[in-house]
Design an enzyme around this catalytic site. Structure first.
Site, PDB file in Angstrom:
ATOM      1  N   THR A  11       0.845  -1.202   0.000  1.00 58.90           N
ATOM      2  CA  THR A  11       0.000   0.000   0.000  1.00 58.90           C
ATOM      3  C   THR A  11       0.875   1.245   0.000  1.00 58.90           C
ATOM      4  O   THR A  11       1.929   1.260   0.638  1.00 58.90           O
ATOM      5  CB  THR A  11      -0.895  -0.018   1.253  1.00 58.90           C
ATOM      6  OG1 THR A  11      -1.776  -1.132   1.154  1.00 58.90           O
ATOM      7  CG2 THR A  11      -1.724   1.266   1.377  1.00 58.90           C
ATOM      8  N   THR A  54       4.437   4.296  -3.439  1.00 58.72           N
ATOM      9  CA  THR A  54       5.529   3.554  -4.085  1.00 58.72           C
ATOM     10  C   THR A  54       5.030   2.176  -4.526  1.00 58.72           C
ATOM     11  O   THR A  54       5.238   1.764  -5.679  1.00 58.72           O
ATOM     12  CB  THR A  54       6.730   3.411  -3.118  1.00 58.72           C
ATOM     13  OG1 THR A  54       6.929   4.653  -2.444  1.00 58.72           O
ATOM     14  CG2 THR A  54       7.994   3.033  -3.878  1.00 58.72           C
ATOM     15  N   ASP A  65       6.175  -4.114  -1.044  1.00 64.54           N
ATOM     16  CA  ASP A  65       5.513  -3.073  -0.244  1.00 64.54           C
ATOM     17  C   ASP A  65       6.457  -1.886  -0.061  1.00 64.54           C
ATOM     18  O   ASP A  65       7.663  -2.005  -0.295  1.00 64.54           O
ATOM     19  CB  ASP A  65       5.112  -3.658   1.122  1.00 64.54           C
ATOM     20  CG  ASP A  65       3.976  -2.890   1.773  1.00 64.54           C
ATOM     21  OD1 ASP A  65       3.613  -1.801   1.288  1.00 64.54           O
ATOM     22  OD2 ASP A  65       3.440  -3.380   2.797  1.00 64.54           O
ATOM     23  N   GLY A  66       5.928  -0.775   0.352  1.00 61.21           N
ATOM     24  CA  GLY A  66       6.731   0.411   0.639  1.00 61.21           C
ATOM     25  C   GLY A  66       7.042   0.485   2.124  1.00 61.21           C
ATOM     26  O   GLY A  66       6.750  -0.442   2.885  1.00 61.21           O
ATOM     27  N   ASP A  76       7.940   3.757   5.400  1.00 60.01           N
ATOM     28  CA  ASP A  76       8.131   5.182   5.701  1.00 60.01           C
ATOM     29  C   ASP A  76       9.589   5.481   6.014  1.00 60.01           C
ATOM     30  O   ASP A  76      10.091   6.531   5.648  1.00 60.01           O
ATOM     31  CB  ASP A  76       7.228   5.585   6.868  1.00 60.01           C
ATOM     32  CG  ASP A  76       5.778   5.393   6.479  1.00 60.01           C
ATOM     33  OD1 ASP A  76       5.343   6.040   5.522  1.00 60.01           O
ATOM     34  OD2 ASP A  76       5.099   4.541   7.093  1.00 60.01           O
ATOM     35  N   GLY A 110       3.225   2.257   8.066  1.00 58.90           N
ATOM     36  CA  GLY A 110       1.915   2.653   8.584  1.00 58.90           C
ATOM     37  C   GLY A 110       1.558   4.096   8.308  1.00 58.90           C
ATOM     38  O   GLY A 110       0.483   4.551   8.700  1.00 58.90           O
ATOM     39  N   GLY A 111       2.459   4.807   7.607  1.00 59.50           N
ATOM     40  CA  GLY A 111       2.125   6.181   7.239  1.00 59.50           C
ATOM     41  C   GLY A 111       0.818   6.250   6.465  1.00 59.50           C
ATOM     42  O   GLY A 111       0.052   7.207   6.588  1.00 59.50           O
ATOM     43  N   GLU A 150      -0.604  -5.089   6.346  1.00 60.36           N
ATOM     44  CA  GLU A 150       0.743  -5.210   5.773  1.00 60.36           C
ATOM     45  C   GLU A 150       1.595  -6.173   6.598  1.00 60.36           C
ATOM     46  O   GLU A 150       2.358  -6.967   6.046  1.00 60.36           O
ATOM     47  CB  GLU A 150       1.411  -3.833   5.714  1.00 60.36           C
ATOM     48  CG  GLU A 150       0.800  -2.934   4.650  1.00 60.36           C
ATOM     49  CD  GLU A 150       1.298  -1.503   4.687  1.00 60.36           C
ATOM     50  OE1 GLU A 150       1.296  -0.864   3.633  1.00 60.36           O
ATOM     51  OE2 GLU A 150       1.685  -1.016   5.765  1.00 60.36           O
TER      52      GLU A 150
HETATM   53  C1  5RP Z   1       1.164   2.169   4.430  1.00 55.06           C
HETATM   54  C2  5RP Z   1       2.623   2.057   4.441  1.00 55.06           C
HETATM   55  C3  5RP Z   1       3.350   2.557   3.247  1.00 55.06           C
HETATM   56  O1  5RP Z   1       4.110   1.529   2.714  1.00 55.06           O
HETATM   57  C4  5RP Z   1       4.232   3.680   3.675  1.00 55.06           C
HETATM   58  O2  5RP Z   1       3.431   4.677   4.292  1.00 55.06           O
HETATM   59  C5  5RP Z   1       4.983   4.293   2.499  1.00 55.06           C
HETATM   60  O3  5RP Z   1       4.108   4.925   1.641  1.00 55.06           O
HETATM   61  P1  5RP Z   1       4.612   5.779   0.421  1.00 55.06           P
HETATM   62  O4  5RP Z   1       5.216   4.827  -0.564  1.00 55.06           O
HETATM   63  O5  5RP Z   1       3.373   6.466  -0.096  1.00 55.06           O
HETATM   64  O6  5RP Z   1       5.621   6.776   0.935  1.00 55.06           O
HETATM   65  O7  5RP Z   1       3.247   1.575   5.346  1.00 55.06           O
HETATM   66  O8  5RP Z   1       0.623   1.716   5.628  1.00 55.06           O
END
Ligand code: 5RP
Length: 217
Positions: free
Chosen positions: A26, A29, A81-82, A84, A95-96, A103
């Site tokens: 999510t 990225t 996955d991405g 923060d 968790g941002g 996740e």
């Molecule tokens: C979502 C997440 C995302 O992987 C995290 O916030 C990074 O997001 P982005 O790729 O938009 O910076 O942990 O719960």
């Protein structure tokens, strides 16, 4: 920065092969990986996606990826996955985007967890406020208990997780260096559902940098 996110995500999808069960992360990225996987599906690759959030599920379906319930499979082959923030030991804060619970469940069921980030997320010491998913009932008491662990919890306004809970974004001066212990201590508080420390879950970090992609293995 968008370009760096994209090159990291595109590098990660190269590891996806026909027939794989793929965890779909999510965030902005991971989104690039989902879109690229959709293109690969249109070109003929067959995969099944396991989404880490309702919005990733929606995007995956829009781009033509078959999405299944995680309970239908014993294991997920690869999750992309991405994060923060990421440290050099592959510890993560996530968790941002508020999807940390799903996740973490998906990561813990994955044979391989690939994290895709741009270079700004790679740090020596974490500073990103730690997202903690808590149940709404009694959340002020849960927040007080988090304060006793030297966090400064702040309610994420107007936000409800896919699981019907809320998020407390917890600032700190310096995180206790024993992350595993900290992760357990936070989760032991009544009312806490899960926190965004991902320790020992990432197998590979792909970092998009201005010089190209770099890997932390
Ligand atoms: C979502 C997440 C995302 O992987 C995290 O916030 C990074 O997001 P982005 O790729 O938009 O910076 O942990 O719960």
């Amino acid at each position: 920065m968008e370009e760096l996110k994209k090159i990291a995500a595109h590098e990660a999808v190269k590891e996806i092969k026909d027939g794989m069960i793929v965890g779909l992360g999510t965030g902005s990225t991971a989104k690039y990986a989902i879109i690229k996987l959709g293109e690969m599906v249109k070109e003929g690759i067959e995969i099944v996606g396991i989404a880490t959030s309702l919005r990733s599920e929606k995007l995956a379906k829009e781009v033509g990826i078959k999405v299944a319930d995680i309970n239908e499979y014993e294991e997920i082959d690869i999750t992309i996955d991405g994060a923060d923030q990421v440290d050099t030991k592959k510890n993560l804060i996530k968790g941002g985007g508020g999807a940390l619970l799903r996740e973490k469940i998906v990561a813990s069921c994955s044979k391989k967890e690939i994290i895709v980030v741009d270079e700004s997320k790679l740090v020596e010491n974490f500073s990103f406020p730690l997202p903690v998913e808590v149940v709404k009932f009694g959340w002020r008491h849960t927040a007080d208990k988090l304060s006793k662990l030297n966090f400064e919890p702040k309610l994420r306004e107007n936000f409800v997780t896919d699981n019907g809970n809320i998020i407390l974004d917890c600032s700190y001066d310096r995180l206790s260096p024993n992350f595993s212990e900290m992760e357990k201590e936070i989760n032991a508080i009544a009312g806490v559902v899960e926190n965004g420390l991902f320790i020992g879950l990432a197998d590979e970090i792909i970092v998009g940098t201005k010089e190209g992609v770099k890997r932390i293995l």
